[in-house]
Design a protein around this motif. Structure first.
Motif, PDB file in Angstrom:
ATOM      1  N   CYS A  30       0.911  -0.999   0.187  1.00  0.00           N
ATOM      2  CA  CYS A  30      -0.028  -0.008  -0.136  1.00  0.00           C
ATOM      3  C   CYS A  30       0.907   1.187  -0.050  1.00  0.00           C
ATOM      4  O   CYS A  30       1.814   1.380   0.804  1.00  0.00           O
ATOM      5  CB  CYS A  30      -0.903   0.029   1.303  1.00  0.00           C
ATOM      6  N   PRO A  31       0.656   2.145  -0.789  1.00  0.00           N
ATOM      7  CA  PRO A  31       1.506   3.502  -0.825  1.00  0.00           C
ATOM      8  C   PRO A  31       1.208   4.246   0.416  1.00  0.00           C
ATOM      9  O   PRO A  31       2.019   5.111   0.744  1.00  0.00           O
ATOM     10  CB  PRO A  31       1.081   4.362  -2.043  1.00  0.00           C
ATOM     11  N   GLU A  32       0.183   4.118   1.297  1.00  0.00           N
ATOM     12  CA  GLU A  32      -0.073   4.879   2.202  1.00  0.00           C
ATOM     13  C   GLU A  32       0.550   4.249   3.458  1.00  0.00           C
ATOM     14  O   GLU A  32       1.340   4.923   4.270  1.00  0.00           O
ATOM     15  CB  GLU A  32      -1.854   4.949   2.576  1.00  0.00           C
ATOM     16  N   CYS A  33       0.212   3.082   3.697  1.00  0.00           N
ATOM     17  CA  CYS A  33       0.831   2.483   5.176  1.00  0.00           C
ATOM     18  C   CYS A  33       1.766   1.408   4.808  1.00  0.00           C
ATOM     19  O   CYS A  33       2.199   0.860   5.788  1.00  0.00           O
ATOM     20  CB  CYS A  33      -0.273   1.634   5.671  1.00  0.00           C
ATOM     21  N   SER A  34       2.059   1.099   3.417  1.00  0.00           N
ATOM     22  CA  SER A  34       3.054   0.130   3.009  1.00  0.00           C
ATOM     23  C   SER A  34       2.578  -1.384   3.427  1.00  0.00           C
ATOM     24  O   SER A  34       3.624  -2.292   3.613  1.00  0.00           O
ATOM     25  CB  SER A  34       4.490   0.435   3.341  1.00  0.00           C
ATOM     26  N   PRO A  36       0.981  -5.010   2.922  1.00  0.00           N
ATOM     27  CA  PRO A  36       0.790  -5.827   1.662  1.00  0.00           C
ATOM     28  C   PRO A  36      -0.737  -5.717   1.343  1.00  0.00           C
ATOM     29  O   PRO A  36      -1.594  -6.109   2.263  1.00  0.00           O
ATOM     30  CB  PRO A  36       1.241  -7.331   2.001  1.00  0.00           C
ATOM     31  N   LYS A  37      -0.984  -5.628   0.014  1.00  0.00           N
ATOM     32  CA  LYS A  37      -2.398  -5.616  -0.321  1.00  0.00           C
ATOM     33  C   LYS A  37      -2.389  -6.147  -1.757  1.00  0.00           C
ATOM     34  O   LYS A  37      -1.509  -6.066  -2.472  1.00  0.00           O
ATOM     35  CB  LYS A  37      -3.055  -4.247  -0.309  1.00  0.00           C
ATOM     36  N   GLN A  38      -3.640  -6.751  -2.135  1.00  0.00           N
ATOM     37  CA  GLN A  38      -3.882  -6.916  -3.686  1.00  0.00           C
ATOM     38  C   GLN A  38      -3.994  -6.017  -4.383  1.00  0.00           C
ATOM     39  O   GLN A  38      -4.534  -4.711  -4.048  1.00  0.00           O
ATOM     40  CB  GLN A  38      -5.016  -7.895  -3.525  1.00  0.00           C
ATOM     41  N   PRO A  39      -3.664  -5.914  -5.670  1.00  0.00           N
ATOM     42  CA  PRO A  39      -3.951  -4.864  -6.632  1.00  0.00           C
ATOM     43  C   PRO A  39      -5.298  -4.605  -6.950  1.00  0.00           C
ATOM     44  O   PRO A  39      -6.092  -5.799  -6.954  1.00  0.00           O
ATOM     45  CB  PRO A  39      -2.818  -5.488  -8.088  1.00  0.00           C
ATOM     46  N   HIS A  40      -5.787  -3.453  -7.160  1.00  0.00           N
ATOM     47  CA  HIS A  40      -6.927  -2.900  -7.676  1.00  0.00           C
ATOM     48  C   HIS A  40      -7.982  -3.550  -6.468  1.00  0.00           C
ATOM     49  O   HIS A  40      -9.188  -3.480  -6.477  1.00  0.00           O
ATOM     50  CB  HIS A  40      -7.522  -3.318  -8.764  1.00  0.00           C
ATOM     51  N   ARG A  41      -7.403  -3.258  -5.277  1.00  0.00           N
ATOM     52  CA  ARG A  41      -8.383  -3.645  -3.948  1.00  0.00           C
ATOM     53  C   ARG A  41      -8.152  -2.440  -3.006  1.00  0.00           C
ATOM     54  O   ARG A  41      -7.083  -1.888  -2.821  1.00  0.00           O
ATOM     55  CB  ARG A  41      -7.942  -5.151  -3.560  1.00  0.00           C
ATOM     56  N   VAL A  42      -9.115  -2.230  -2.103  1.00  0.00           N
ATOM     57  CA  VAL A  42      -9.136  -1.269  -1.216  1.00  0.00           C
ATOM     58  C   VAL A  42      -7.895  -1.814  -0.121  1.00  0.00           C
ATOM     59  O   VAL A  42      -8.116  -3.198   0.198  1.00  0.00           O
ATOM     60  CB  VAL A  42     -10.344  -0.965  -0.434  1.00  0.00           C
ATOM     61  N   CYS A  43      -7.052  -1.373   0.506  1.00  0.00           N
ATOM     62  CA  CYS A  43      -6.168  -1.742   1.471  1.00  0.00           C
ATOM     63  C   CYS A  43      -6.947  -2.174   2.620  1.00  0.00           C
ATOM     64  O   CYS A  43      -7.741  -1.127   3.323  1.00  0.00           O
ATOM     65  CB  CYS A  43      -5.322  -0.406   2.039  1.00  0.00           C
ATOM     66  N   PRO A  44      -6.912  -3.213   3.320  1.00  0.00           N
ATOM     67  CA  PRO A  44      -7.636  -3.697   4.441  1.00  0.00           C
ATOM     68  C   PRO A  44      -6.844  -2.978   5.635  1.00  0.00           C
ATOM     69  O   PRO A  44      -7.744  -2.953   6.946  1.00  0.00           O
ATOM     70  CB  PRO A  44      -7.606  -5.240   4.530  1.00  0.00           C
ATOM     71  N   LYS A  45      -5.712  -2.543   5.671  1.00  0.00           N
ATOM     72  CA  LYS A  45      -5.113  -1.995   6.816  1.00  0.00           C
ATOM     73  C   LYS A  45      -5.565  -0.449   6.993  1.00  0.00           C
ATOM     74  O   LYS A  45      -5.969  -0.082   8.123  1.00  0.00           O
ATOM     75  CB  LYS A  45      -3.702  -1.930   6.639  1.00  0.00           C
ATOM     76  N   CYS A  46      -5.549   0.137   5.962  1.00  0.00           N
ATOM     77  CA  CYS A  46      -6.035   1.589   6.205  1.00  0.00           C
ATOM     78  C   CYS A  46      -7.139   2.290   5.495  1.00  0.00           C
ATOM     79  O   CYS A  46      -7.550   3.085   5.687  1.00  0.00           O
ATOM     80  CB  CYS A  46      -4.837   2.634   5.908  1.00  0.00           C
ATOM     81  N   GLY A  47      -7.665   1.172   4.695  1.00  0.00           N
ATOM     82  CA  GLY A  47      -8.944   1.559   4.029  1.00  0.00           C
ATOM     83  C   GLY A  47      -9.035   2.597   2.984  1.00  0.00           C
ATOM     84  O   GLY A  47      -9.963   3.113   2.630  1.00  0.00           O
ATOM     85  N   GLN A  48      -7.743   2.727   2.387  1.00  0.00           N
ATOM     86  CA  GLN A  48      -7.494   3.955   1.211  1.00  0.00           C
ATOM     87  C   GLN A  48      -7.469   3.087  -0.052  1.00  0.00           C
ATOM     88  O   GLN A  48      -7.088   1.945  -0.179  1.00  0.00           O
ATOM     89  CB  GLN A  48      -6.565   4.649   1.602  1.00  0.00           C
ATOM     90  N   TYR A  49      -7.920   3.778  -1.234  1.00  0.00           N
ATOM     91  CA  TYR A  49      -7.821   3.425  -2.434  1.00  0.00           C
ATOM     92  C   TYR A  49      -7.355   4.462  -3.427  1.00  0.00           C
ATOM     93  O   TYR A  49      -8.238   5.359  -3.480  1.00  0.00           O
ATOM     94  CB  TYR A  49      -8.938   2.510  -2.945  1.00  0.00           C
ATOM     95  N   GLY A  51      -5.228   6.745  -2.848  1.00  0.00           N
ATOM     96  CA  GLY A  51      -5.200   8.043  -2.086  1.00  0.00           C
ATOM     97  C   GLY A  51      -6.398   8.469  -1.422  1.00  0.00           C
ATOM     98  O   GLY A  51      -6.616   9.493  -0.777  1.00  0.00           O
ATOM     99  N   VAL A  52      -7.562   7.758  -1.651  1.00  0.00           N
ATOM    100  CA  VAL A  52      -9.060   8.281  -1.134  1.00  0.00           C
ATOM    101  C   VAL A  52      -9.436   7.343  -0.190  1.00  0.00           C
ATOM    102  O   VAL A  52      -9.450   6.066  -0.378  1.00  0.00           O
ATOM    103  CB  VAL A  52      -9.884   8.297  -2.490  1.00  0.00           C
ATOM    104  N   GLN A  53      -9.931   7.818   0.905  1.00  0.00           N
ATOM    105  CA  GLN A  53     -10.511   7.137   2.211  1.00  0.00           C
ATOM    106  C   GLN A  53     -11.857   6.457   1.805  1.00  0.00           C
ATOM    107  O   GLN A  53     -12.597   7.129   1.655  1.00  0.00           O
ATOM    108  CB  GLN A  53     -10.455   8.064   3.448  1.00  0.00           C
ATOM    109  N   VAL A  54     -11.835   5.299   1.678  1.00  0.00           N
ATOM    110  CA  VAL A  54     -13.097   4.306   1.284  1.00  0.00           C
ATOM    111  C   VAL A  54     -13.693   3.744   2.248  1.00  0.00           C
ATOM    112  O   VAL A  54     -14.991   3.978   2.396  1.00  0.00           O
ATOM    113  CB  VAL A  54     -12.709   3.493   0.036  1.00  0.00           C
ATOM    114  N   LEU A  55     -13.075   3.256   3.060  1.00  0.00           N
ATOM    115  CA  LEU A  55     -13.466   2.485   4.351  1.00  0.00           C
ATOM    116  C   LEU A  55     -13.026   3.044   5.505  1.00  0.00           C
ATOM    117  O   LEU A  55     -12.004   3.612   5.691  1.00  0.00           O
ATOM    118  CB  LEU A  55     -13.054   0.883   4.205  1.00  0.00           C
TER     119      LEU A  55
END
Ligand SMILES: [Zn+2]
Length: 60
Positions: A30-34, A36-49, A51-55
């Motif tokens: 993840c570019p925000e919290c680094s 590991p995340k799957q490509p084209h998915r919302v980051c489960p750690k910080c909830g961003q996609y 650079g936009v807060q989604v979750l």
């Protein structure tokens, strides 16, 4: 062209495919919290996609 002599049984097929999904591939960090995340998915750690807060992620 060679053709299989017999149709492979359900057991044979499933036994072979059982090993295929044994590991979940982690694409990128993840570019925000680094984390590991799957490509084209919302980051489960910080909830961003992208650079936009989604979750809203609850942290302990
Ligand atoms: Zn993140």
């Amino acid at each position: 062209m060679a053709v299989p002599k017999r149709k492979s049984s359900k057991r044979k097929c499933r036994a072979r495919k059982g090993s295929h999904a044994s590991t979940i591939r982690v694409g990128q960090a993840c570019p925000e919290c680094s984390a590991p995340k799957q490509p084209h998915r919302v980051c489960p750690k910080c909830g961003q996609y992208r650079g936009v807060q989604v979750l809203t992620v609850e942290s302990d």
